[in-house]
Design a protein around this motif. Structure first.
Motif, PDB file in Angstrom:
ATOM      1  N   HIS A  34       0.826  -1.214   0.000  1.00 29.35           N
ATOM      2  CA  HIS A  34       0.000   0.000   0.000  1.00 29.35           C
ATOM      3  C   HIS A  34       0.856   1.259   0.000  1.00 29.35           C
ATOM      4  N   TRP A  35       2.020   1.192   0.641  1.00 26.90           N
ATOM      5  CA  TRP A  35       2.899   2.373   0.640  1.00 26.90           C
ATOM      6  C   TRP A  35       3.516   2.596  -0.736  1.00 26.90           C
ATOM      7  N   LEU A 119      13.048   3.557   7.533  1.00 25.61           N
ATOM      8  CA  LEU A 119      13.324   4.897   7.024  1.00 25.61           C
ATOM      9  C   LEU A 119      12.032   5.673   6.792  1.00 25.61           C
ATOM     10  N   VAL A 120      11.052   5.013   6.205  1.00 24.83           N
ATOM     11  CA  VAL A 120       9.765   5.653   5.923  1.00 24.83           C
ATOM     12  C   VAL A 120       9.083   6.065   7.221  1.00 24.83           C
ATOM     13  N   SER A 181      16.485   4.193 -11.969  1.00 26.04           N
ATOM     14  CA  SER A 181      16.160   2.841 -11.524  1.00 26.04           C
ATOM     15  C   SER A 181      14.756   2.870 -10.943  1.00 26.04           C
ATOM     16  N   ALA A 182      14.148   1.702 -10.839  1.00 28.57           N
ATOM     17  CA  ALA A 182      12.789   1.641 -10.293  1.00 28.57           C
ATOM     18  C   ALA A 182      12.764   2.151  -8.861  1.00 28.57           C
ATOM     19  N   CYS A 183      13.787   1.810  -8.078  1.00 31.73           N
ATOM     20  CA  CYS A 183      13.824   2.227  -6.675  1.00 31.73           C
ATOM     21  C   CYS A 183      13.974   3.741  -6.561  1.00 31.73           C
ATOM     22  N   ALA A 189       8.545   9.309  -6.281  1.00 26.62           N
ATOM     23  CA  ALA A 189       7.087   9.228  -6.240  1.00 26.62           C
ATOM     24  C   ALA A 189       6.545   9.340  -4.827  1.00 26.62           C
ATOM     25  N   ARG A 190       7.267   8.773  -3.865  1.00 32.71           N
ATOM     26  CA  ARG A 190       6.823   8.780  -2.468  1.00 32.71           C
ATOM     27  C   ARG A 190       7.424   9.952  -1.692  1.00 32.71           C
TER      28      ARG A 190
END
Length: 404
Positions: A34-35, A119-120, A181-183, A189-190
């Motif tokens: 979900h995050w 971290l988040v 990169s995707a990460c 994005a976040r």
């Protein structure tokens, strides 16, 4: 980005289904899903999960997964109680007390998904003191882990690297990254990082190749790639009017039907000094004129009726070209009596002429005005055209109903 490409659309659905398996796994997998995709959790589910995690962290069965899951939840649901924040802080303190003495313990401790959750959570709780301590602790473990990492950089390695880079900047510091990169794209994005103005086209190609292959060993990687795709697609939806890209041109043309909502088609005159007008699009020339009116203000080097180098006795003429993008826009008027097979054959032949050896053009974007409004055939038609080499973003425009 997937509009008008049914094969990519189906691949995305398959990747989304793989990522969705996380929602039937443990709390950290559910919270991560979900995050990373920016999806909220129902308040009741979020509160229930948080309560169970707090109980786990206060007991003897605490784990890095429980700390991480609570960290993700604190970011997803900002209404969680102060007790949840306290439990998370205590969990982080416990975690930073672990040292990973042996290689086995170190590898077990350095779990990228879990540390992302930590971290988040620290970011969500704005805990600057623990952020600094966590960054120092994590960096020392990461330095010891690096020699043990495989030579091939996968999503886990990328996540670990992003955690180290972001934690070093400081809680209130600004990290700017190229979404290569995707990460990295997920971090942007976040809102854990800002996007640099540079663009990595190779990354977008690699990402699309992975998605189209629909082969993922881990649902977590599927979720990360899906989130990265959503980020890129959202960016692609914003047209750069100063320097439109090939994707921008495709997006603009796909949006053409929305602009026809106010097209002039009068049943009676609108003002005393005018006459009723019906701006009919009756042939390819009319459609080409419409496209020129749409594209010329945005694409300064748009040219029409461009004669290209001869192929034997054949002298091809492109309808519209954009030299800066090495793009030919092939305009077609699909009459009611004509079949999709005829249309595909015509476009296939035109592509071979336009992109012959030595041509300054590399791609052809077909755009078709469908007089017969055969919308049920569009998916198959677009899929077929997309299989022709060097054809990009085919667009089919159904003739508006008021013109029938």
């Amino acid at each position: 980005m997937s509009a008008g490409n049914p094969m990519l659309h189906e691949a995305l659905r398959a990747v989304a289904a793989q990522a969705e398996t996380l929602t039937s796994a443990g709390p950290v997998s559910i919270a991560f899903y979900h995050w990373v995709l920016g999806e909220g959790l129902p308040a009741q589910q979020s509160a229930g999960m948080a309560r169970e995690l707090c109980e786990e962290l206060s007991g003897g069965g605490r784990s890095i997964h429980a700390v991480a899951a609570l960290g993700f939840l604190l970011s997803i649901d900002r209404t969680l109680s102060d007790a949840c924040r306290d439990s998370f802080a205590q969990g982080v303190d416990w975690l930073m007390g672990r040292s990973g003495d042996s290689q086995t313990a170190l590898v077990s401790l350095m779990q990228p998904l879990a540390h992302t959750g930590v971290l988040v959570g620290l970011s969500a709780t704005a805990d600057g003191v623990r952020w600094t301590k966590f960054g120092t602790w994590f960096a020392s473990l990461y330095a010891r882990l690096q020699p043990l990492l495989p030579a091939e950089v996968g999503w886990r390695h990328e996540l670990l690297s992003m955690i180290k880079t972001r934690s070093e900047v400081g809680l209130d510091g600004e990290l700017t990254v190229v979404p290569a990169s995707a990460c990295a794209a997920v971090y942007v994005a976040r809102r854990l990082a800002d996007a640099a103005p540079a663009v990595d086209d190779d990354f977008a190609s690699r990402l699309l190749s992975r998605i189209k292959s629909v082969v993922y060993d881990d649902p977590e990687q599927a979720a990360v790639d899906l989130a990265a795709f959503h980020y890129l697609a959202q960016g692609a939806a914003q047209i750069d009017l100063r320097a439109p890209s090939l994707d921008d041109v495709g997006l603009l043309l796909r949006r053409l039907p929305s602009g026809l909502r106010r097209w002039t088609w009068d049943d009676q005159k609108k003002t005393p000094n005018s006459t009723a007008q019906k701006w009919a699009v009756e042939n390819e020339y009319h459609f080409q004129n419409l496209l020129c009116a749409v594209l010329a203000p945005v694409v300064p080097d748009l040219r029409d009726e461009e004669w290209l180098a001869s192929v034997g006795q054949k002298k091809p003429r492109a309808d519209l070209v954009i030299p800066s993008l090495h793009l030919v826009i092939e305009v077609k008027y699909w009459r009611t009596r004509s079949s999709p097979q005829d249309l595909i054959s015509q476009i296939g032949e035109d592509v071979s002429l336009y992109l012959k050896r030595g041509s300054p053009y590399r791609k052809v974007l077909p755009i078709i005005w469908d007089q017969g409004r055969r919308t049920e055939q569009y998916d198959l038609l677009i899929a077929g055209l997309s299989e022709i080499r060097d054809v990009v973003s085919p667009v089919v425009i159904a003739q508006p109903a008021f013109m029938v």
